[in-house]
Scaffold this motif. Structure first.
Motif, PDB file in Angstrom:
ATOM      1  N   LYS A 153       0.836  -1.199   0.000  1.00 11.53           N
ATOM      2  CA  LYS A 153       0.000   0.000   0.000  1.00 11.53           C
ATOM      3  C   LYS A 153       0.870   1.248   0.000  1.00 11.53           C
ATOM      4  N   LEU A 154       0.442   2.251  -0.757  1.00 13.43           N
ATOM      5  CA  LEU A 154       1.153   3.519  -0.813  1.00 13.43           C
ATOM      6  C   LEU A 154       1.079   4.250   0.522  1.00 13.43           C
ATOM      7  N   ASP A 211       1.420   2.839  -9.442  1.00 17.93           N
ATOM      8  CA  ASP A 211       0.441   1.914  -8.873  1.00 17.93           C
ATOM      9  C   ASP A 211       1.120   0.573  -8.656  1.00 17.93           C
ATOM     10  N   CYS A 212       0.406  -0.312  -7.977  1.00 18.64           N
ATOM     11  CA  CYS A 212       0.944  -1.645  -7.714  1.00 18.64           C
ATOM     12  C   CYS A 212       0.392  -2.639  -8.740  1.00 18.64           C
ATOM     13  N   TYR A 213       1.298  -3.408  -9.366  1.00 16.01           N
ATOM     14  CA  TYR A 213       0.905  -4.409 -10.364  1.00 16.01           C
ATOM     15  C   TYR A 213       1.321  -5.790  -9.854  1.00 16.01           C
ATOM     16  N   TYR A 214       0.928  -6.803 -10.595  1.00 13.16           N
ATOM     17  CA  TYR A 214       1.332  -8.153 -10.213  1.00 13.16           C
ATOM     18  C   TYR A 214       2.030  -8.834 -11.395  1.00 13.16           C
ATOM     19  N   THR A 215       2.959  -9.712 -11.064  1.00 12.75           N
ATOM     20  CA  THR A 215       3.654 -10.533 -12.062  1.00 12.75           C
ATOM     21  C   THR A 215       3.720 -11.955 -11.523  1.00 12.75           C
ATOM     22  N   ASP A 216       4.282 -12.826 -12.312  1.00 12.50           N
ATOM     23  CA  ASP A 216       4.430 -14.210 -11.845  1.00 12.50           C
ATOM     24  C   ASP A 216       5.391 -14.313 -10.665  1.00 12.50           C
ATOM     25  N   LEU A 254       4.575  -5.867  -8.200  1.00 11.32           N
ATOM     26  CA  LEU A 254       5.547  -5.022  -8.886  1.00 11.32           C
ATOM     27  C   LEU A 254       5.185  -3.548  -8.687  1.00 11.32           C
ATOM     28  N   VAL A 255       6.150  -2.756  -8.184  1.00  5.56           N
ATOM     29  CA  VAL A 255       5.933  -1.324  -7.999  1.00  5.56           C
ATOM     30  C   VAL A 255       7.147  -0.572  -8.519  1.00  5.56           C
TER      31      VAL A 255
END
Length: 316
Positions: free
Chosen positions: A235-236, A267-272, A276-277
């Motif tokens: 969270k930011l 923003d916050c992303y997702y990867t395998d 990811l930020v």
């Protein structure tokens, strides 16, 4: 020596004095009583006169009030008659909206007759709006017929028209949502699931929507279960300039941690590999020169696992 004859004369003289005193005292008493009676009579007379004056004042005041109310009522009745006549002419000439404006400006004249005229003007105004509205403007037509149905619940025509335009609106929205669903990326499980759920509500009888919804829900549930292994989503900070996990990592691993400043974050992303930020930070070297850098950070279970240069990812 006092003789009997002398004694009789003395006794008689004493009785005469006593009688005189008695008579005098009685006169005084009677005078007091008479004076008291006069005071009572005078007080009662004054009270009666004052009461009569008060009653007369109240009677005159009531007459004035009744007369003022009569005058006011006559004035209002005259004004109301003019307003109603004006509204009738406006309605007859196709200006029901203006008639409603006239009624709005004369709220103080409201009574059952004026309310009935406002009801008529409102109905005419809505019908005029419908006439001026394109037959393809389902939203406005549904709105107007909805207001007419509320205004006159007994009118089956208004209810029927409202139902028809509601149905057309739903079909139009259904086509629009389905087109949006077709344009969504297949891997966006949540967005696909949500849009097919809405399509199911619009058209419960369409089996395609149900099967699509269930398929995307299964994929989304599986995805969220897999995502859980990376721990809570970062969270930011309150000022949205950094992620605490990244700041902690840089504080321990940067060259000049005492000068570290967090400047901005993505923003916050997702990867395998995890969450990811991207973050921009700055530091000052030993000679005071400030430099800043943007890096990508992969976070898993609240810990930075990997750091990559700013050009490693592109955010659309």
């Amino acid at each position: 020596m006092l003789t009997a004859k002398s004694a009789v004369r003395i006794f008689a003289a004493m009785n005469i004095e006593t009688i005189k005193e008695f008579i005098q005292s009685q006169k005084i008493l009677l005078g007091c009583i008479f004076g008291g009676i006069l005071l009572i009579v005078a007080g009662y007379t004054i009270f009666t006169v004052q009461q009569s004056i008060a009653v007369e004042k109240a009677r005159v005041a009531e007459q004035n009030r009744v007369e003022q109310e009569r005058i006011l009522k006559e004035k209002q009745d005259g004004q109301r008659a003019k307003v109603i006549e004006t509204m009738k002419r406006l309605i007859e000439t196709g200006n029901a909206e203006t008639a409603l404006t006239v009624a709005e400006q004369n709220k103080e004249l409201m009574n059952d007759e004026l309310r009935a005229m406002i009801h008529l003007a409102t109905e005419k105004d809505l019908l005029e709006r419908i006439e001026r509205t394109s037959k393809w403007n389902y939203a406005d037509l549904a709105k107007y017929y909805g207001e007419l149905a509320d205004l006159d619940p007994e009118n089956s025509k208004y209810r029927k028209e409202l139902k028809g335009y509601d149905k057309k609106l739903r079909k139009r929205l259904e086509r629009k949502l389905y087109a949006q669903a077709q344009a969504l990326p297949v891997r966006d499980f949540k967005a696909n699931m949500d849009i097919y759920e809405e399509l199911m509500q619009l058209n419960p009888g369409e089996k395609l929507y149900k099967s699509k919804y269930e398929r995307y829900r299964e994929k989304y549930d599986a995805f969220m279960k897999d995502l859980a292994k990376f721990g809570p989503k970062p969270k930011l900070s309150a000022d949205r300039r950094f992620y605490p996990e990244v700041k902690e990592y840089l504080s321990k691993n940067s060259m000049y941690p005492e000068t570290l400043e967090m400047e901005s974050a993505t923003d916050c992303y997702y990867t395998d590999a995890g969450w990811l930020v991207g973050c921009t930070y700055s530091e000052k070297n030993e000679v005071g020169t400030k430099f800043s850098e943007f890096l990508w950070f992969t976070i898993s279970n609240s810990t930075v696992q990997k750091v990559e240069p700013g050009g490693a990812y592109t955010v659309n």
